[in-house]
Design a protein around this motif. Structure first.
Motif, PDB file in Angstrom:
ATOM      1  N   GLU A   1       0.846  -1.185   0.000  1.00  0.00           N
ATOM      2  CA  GLU A   1       0.000   0.000   0.000  1.00  0.00           C
ATOM      3  C   GLU A   1       0.884   1.237   0.000  1.00  0.00           C
ATOM      4  O   GLU A   1       1.981   1.249   0.573  1.00  0.00           O
ATOM      5  CB  GLU A   1      -0.928   0.004   1.222  1.00  0.00           C
ATOM      6  CG  GLU A   1      -1.923  -1.148   1.223  1.00  0.00           C
ATOM      7  CD  GLU A   1      -2.861  -1.076   2.409  1.00  0.00           C
ATOM      8  OE1 GLU A   1      -2.807  -0.086   3.157  1.00  0.00           O
ATOM      9  OE2 GLU A   1      -3.648  -2.019   2.590  1.00  0.00           O
TER      10      GLU A   1
ATOM     11  N   GLU B   1      -3.457   6.886   3.838  1.00  0.00           N
ATOM     12  CA  GLU B   1      -4.529   6.237   3.084  1.00  0.00           C
ATOM     13  C   GLU B   1      -5.574   5.684   4.043  1.00  0.00           C
ATOM     14  O   GLU B   1      -5.827   4.481   4.075  1.00  0.00           O
ATOM     15  CB  GLU B   1      -3.964   5.108   2.227  1.00  0.00           C
ATOM     16  CG  GLU B   1      -3.292   5.568   0.957  1.00  0.00           C
ATOM     17  CD  GLU B   1      -3.018   4.401   0.032  1.00  0.00           C
ATOM     18  OE1 GLU B   1      -3.572   4.373  -1.071  1.00  0.00           O
ATOM     19  OE2 GLU B   1      -2.256   3.500   0.412  1.00  0.00           O
TER      20      GLU B   1
ATOM     21  N   VAL C   1      -9.599   4.797   0.458  1.00  0.00           N
ATOM     22  CA  VAL C   1      -9.226   4.875  -0.953  1.00  0.00           C
ATOM     23  C   VAL C   1      -9.886   6.058  -1.639  1.00  0.00           C
ATOM     24  O   VAL C   1      -9.509   6.427  -2.749  1.00  0.00           O
ATOM     25  CB  VAL C   1      -9.601   3.570  -1.694  1.00  0.00           C
ATOM     26  CG1 VAL C   1      -8.809   2.394  -1.161  1.00  0.00           C
ATOM     27  CG2 VAL C   1     -11.109   3.300  -1.604  1.00  0.00           C
TER      28      VAL C   1
ATOM     29  N   SER D   1      -5.220   6.286  -5.121  1.00  0.00           N
ATOM     30  CA  SER D   1      -4.939   5.230  -4.153  1.00  0.00           C
ATOM     31  C   SER D   1      -4.983   3.885  -4.875  1.00  0.00           C
ATOM     32  O   SER D   1      -6.050   3.335  -5.131  1.00  0.00           O
ATOM     33  CB  SER D   1      -5.957   5.262  -3.012  1.00  0.00           C
ATOM     34  OG  SER D   1      -5.708   4.230  -2.096  1.00  0.00           O
TER      35      SER D   1
ATOM     36  N   SER E   1      -3.164  -0.156  -5.303  1.00  0.00           N
ATOM     37  CA  SER E   1      -2.406  -1.189  -4.607  1.00  0.00           C
ATOM     38  C   SER E   1      -1.070  -1.412  -5.298  1.00  0.00           C
ATOM     39  O   SER E   1      -0.964  -1.341  -6.527  1.00  0.00           O
ATOM     40  CB  SER E   1      -3.193  -2.497  -4.581  1.00  0.00           C
ATOM     41  OG  SER E   1      -4.392  -2.351  -3.855  1.00  0.00           O
TER      42      SER E   1
ATOM     43  N   VAL F   1      -9.353  -3.383   5.571  1.00  0.00           N
ATOM     44  CA  VAL F   1      -8.773  -3.366   4.231  1.00  0.00           C
ATOM     45  C   VAL F   1      -9.492  -4.393   3.376  1.00  0.00           C
ATOM     46  O   VAL F   1      -9.732  -5.523   3.818  1.00  0.00           O
ATOM     47  CB  VAL F   1      -7.266  -3.678   4.267  1.00  0.00           C
ATOM     48  CG1 VAL F   1      -6.694  -3.777   2.859  1.00  0.00           C
ATOM     49  CG2 VAL F   1      -6.513  -2.623   5.063  1.00  0.00           C
TER      50      VAL F   1
ATOM     51  N   ASN G   1     -12.618  -2.194  -4.294  1.00  0.00           N
ATOM     52  CA  ASN G   1     -12.462  -2.043  -2.843  1.00  0.00           C
ATOM     53  C   ASN G   1     -13.830  -1.999  -2.189  1.00  0.00           C
ATOM     54  O   ASN G   1     -14.747  -1.349  -2.691  1.00  0.00           O
ATOM     55  CB  ASN G   1     -11.712  -0.759  -2.503  1.00  0.00           C
ATOM     56  CG  ASN G   1     -10.384  -0.634  -3.218  1.00  0.00           C
ATOM     57  OD1 ASN G   1     -10.330  -0.066  -4.305  1.00  0.00           O
ATOM     58  ND2 ASN G   1      -9.335  -1.158  -2.638  1.00  0.00           N
TER      59      ASN G   1
END
Length: 514
Positions: free
Chosen positions: A67, A82, A85, A124, A126, A241, A268
């Motif tokens: 992240e 973060e 997101v 944001s 991954s 998460v 997400n």
């Protein structure tokens, strides 16, 4: 607040394995020749006249960084937050880019594979199957546009190679977290290859949410969502998460031509943000940000985001000194978020929004490299951002009315503003004393929240609709001349033509009574 203890991990890889001596030699050569694209062309990091940090793929894997905010642990003068997101925060050398407007341009640019992802709901991403992360510090508007007034972060994913390789990694941790990462790379023939990589990661919330419990202020009472529907109480823990992502890349290489095409998707579904009030404590709790909260927004509390991205890059070597670069991209992002804006169990102000946006654009660049002292490029780019954000506010009219009335009375009586963004000469003790009076007005003598049966439980205000269209056309040129092996003079110029259209629509009535 983020803790991770890896208990079990398994990695499966299949690739051509050279001898140990060859590995050491290759590693030494890689360290000596780190290739970056900070100046929109490939060059050694030692030749870049910019203050920058480069994080390699080996370091990301060794430290299990997946992240963006985890980069803050290893990057000096860089802070990335973060907590969601939907609204990441980037800070370079003490200057942040915090902004939530659908039409604003941040002061720190974020790029992925050469494409601008600075928009808050897009930036944001991954970190999986990453080649490197470049962080440029200081003004970079010539290279990365007006948004890079204080720096730029550039993320580069791995490209397909001519070797067949595979990787699978599984993990489990003490915070009820599960993760899986995979990669498969294969050549198709002498000119074509492809690579596919993916990430699955789930982690329970780390901040307990005591809403809907017997000890909460409102128990298991149903809540009203932004459409006026009655929904069951929900007490999912906060700051969890949830990510499911996949990226496919195809590469074609000929004698003078290189073509790269990518398609990616990231989904997400996160629980709520632990944006906890520093004045109104949960029932039987305290105001510490590390202890349990009490947010009872029902199933709307949390964030759901779907991000799709497609891009195409073409590099053509005209001759030994000239290279033509062209690219194009399309991104679609949909975000829905419900959050407790007052940070307490009381419905002083709860909020919900949907943000749908499409982004597309392209660029062309001609790069000159004499192979000796003179290098440079000229280019042009265009981008379009079309965004709409309907915003709803849900309040308890009796609680909110009491809050507003008492706040106004206290400010008028003592001439001390209670809003944090208003300067005052009052001492902290004086401000805290008034806030205690204000909070006390929202509770009965027995500690229960105030209520009035003559008022509805919830008023829905909105939607407040924010729309924005942003068109940016820019033209850039840069030249570098190596006076000596140790002295390099660089000059650049960028012309930007920006058209910004915004439209805000507000509901004129007092709201919907439920």
């Amino acid at each position: 607040m983020y803790r991770k203890t890896l208990l079990a991990s398994a990695v499966l890889s299949a690739l051509a394995t050279p001898s140990y001596a060859q590995e050491v030699q290759d590693e030494q050569e890689y360290i000596e020749e780190i290739t970056v694209t900070a100046q929109m062309r490939e060059q050694s990091v030692m030749d870049v006249p910019v203050t920058m940090d480069v994080i390699s793929s080996e370091f990301l894997e060794r430290t299990n960084i997946m992240e963006l905010d985890e980069l803050s642990r290893v990057l000096p003068n860089v802070q990335i937050q973060e907590q969601a997101v939907s609204l990441p925060s980037f800070n370079i050398r003490g200057v942040t880019d915090d902004t939530s407007s659908v039409s604003s341009t941040p002061r720190i640019s974020v790029y992925q594979d050469g494409f601008d992802i600075s928009k808050k709901t897009v930036s944001s991403v991954s970190l999986y199957d990453i080649a490197r992360v470049e962080v440029l510090k200081g003004p970079q508007p010539t290279l990365f546009g007006v948004a890079a007034a204080n720096g730029a972060i550039s993320i580069h994913s791995q490209l397909p190679t001519d070797e067949k390789e595979m990787k699978v990694q599984l993990g489990y941790d003490t915070q009820s977290g599960k993760e899986a990462e995979f990669m498969f790379n294969s050549p198709i023939n002498d000119n074509h290859s492809f690579r596919i990589a993916g990430l699955y990661r789930e982690m329970d919330g780390i901040v307990e949410n005591n809403a809907c419990s017997d000890d909460s202020y409102y128990g298991n009472a149903n809540m009203t969502d932004h459409l006026g529907n009655s929904v069951s109480c929900n007490s999912e823990d906060l700051q969890g998460v949830s990510v499911q992502a996949v990226r496919g890349t195809w590469k074609a290489t000929y004698e003078q031509l290189e073509v790269i095409a990518r398609a990616s998707m990231e989904y997400n579904d996160q629980p709520g943000i632990a944006f906890k009030s520093g004045s109104i404590a949960p029932n039987g709790g305290d105001t510490s940000p590390y202890t349990a909260a009490e947010f009872s927004m029902g199933s709307e509390l949390g964030i759901e985001r779907t991000l799709q991205a497609y891009d195409l890059t073409i590099n053509y070597d005209i001759n030994n000194m000239l290279t033509l670069h062209a690219d194009a991209y399309y991104k679609d992002v949909e975000v829905s978020e419900g959050f407790d804006a007052d940070g307490s169990a009381l419905r002083i102000q709860d909020a919900y929004f949907d943000n749908d946006a499409t982004l597309n654009g392209g660029s062309v660049r001609l790069v000159y490299d004499s192979g000796d002292k003179l290098v440079g490029f000229i280019g042009a780019s265009t981008s379009h951002d079309d965004s709409i954000l309907p915003y709803y506010v849900m309040v308890d009219p009796f609680v909110r009315g009491t809050f507003d009335a008492v706040k106004a009375q206290l400010e008028a009586t003592f001439d001390i503003p209670l809003d944090q963004n208003i300067a005052t000469d009052a001492s902290l003790e004086e401000i805290e004393a008034l806030r205690a009076i204000l909070v006390g007005s929202l509770f009965n003598a027995d500690g229960t929240p105030i209520s009035n049966d003559a008022f509805p439980d919830t008023i829905i205000q909105g939607p407040y609709i924010f729309e924005a269209e942003l068109d940016i056309n820019s033209y850039v040129a840069e030249v570098s001349y190596f006076v000596t092996d140790n002295i390099n003079v660089t000059a650049g110029i960028r012309y930007i033509d920006e058209t910004r259209y915004t439209k805000n629509t507000y509901t004129l009535d007092a709201g919907t009574f439920v």
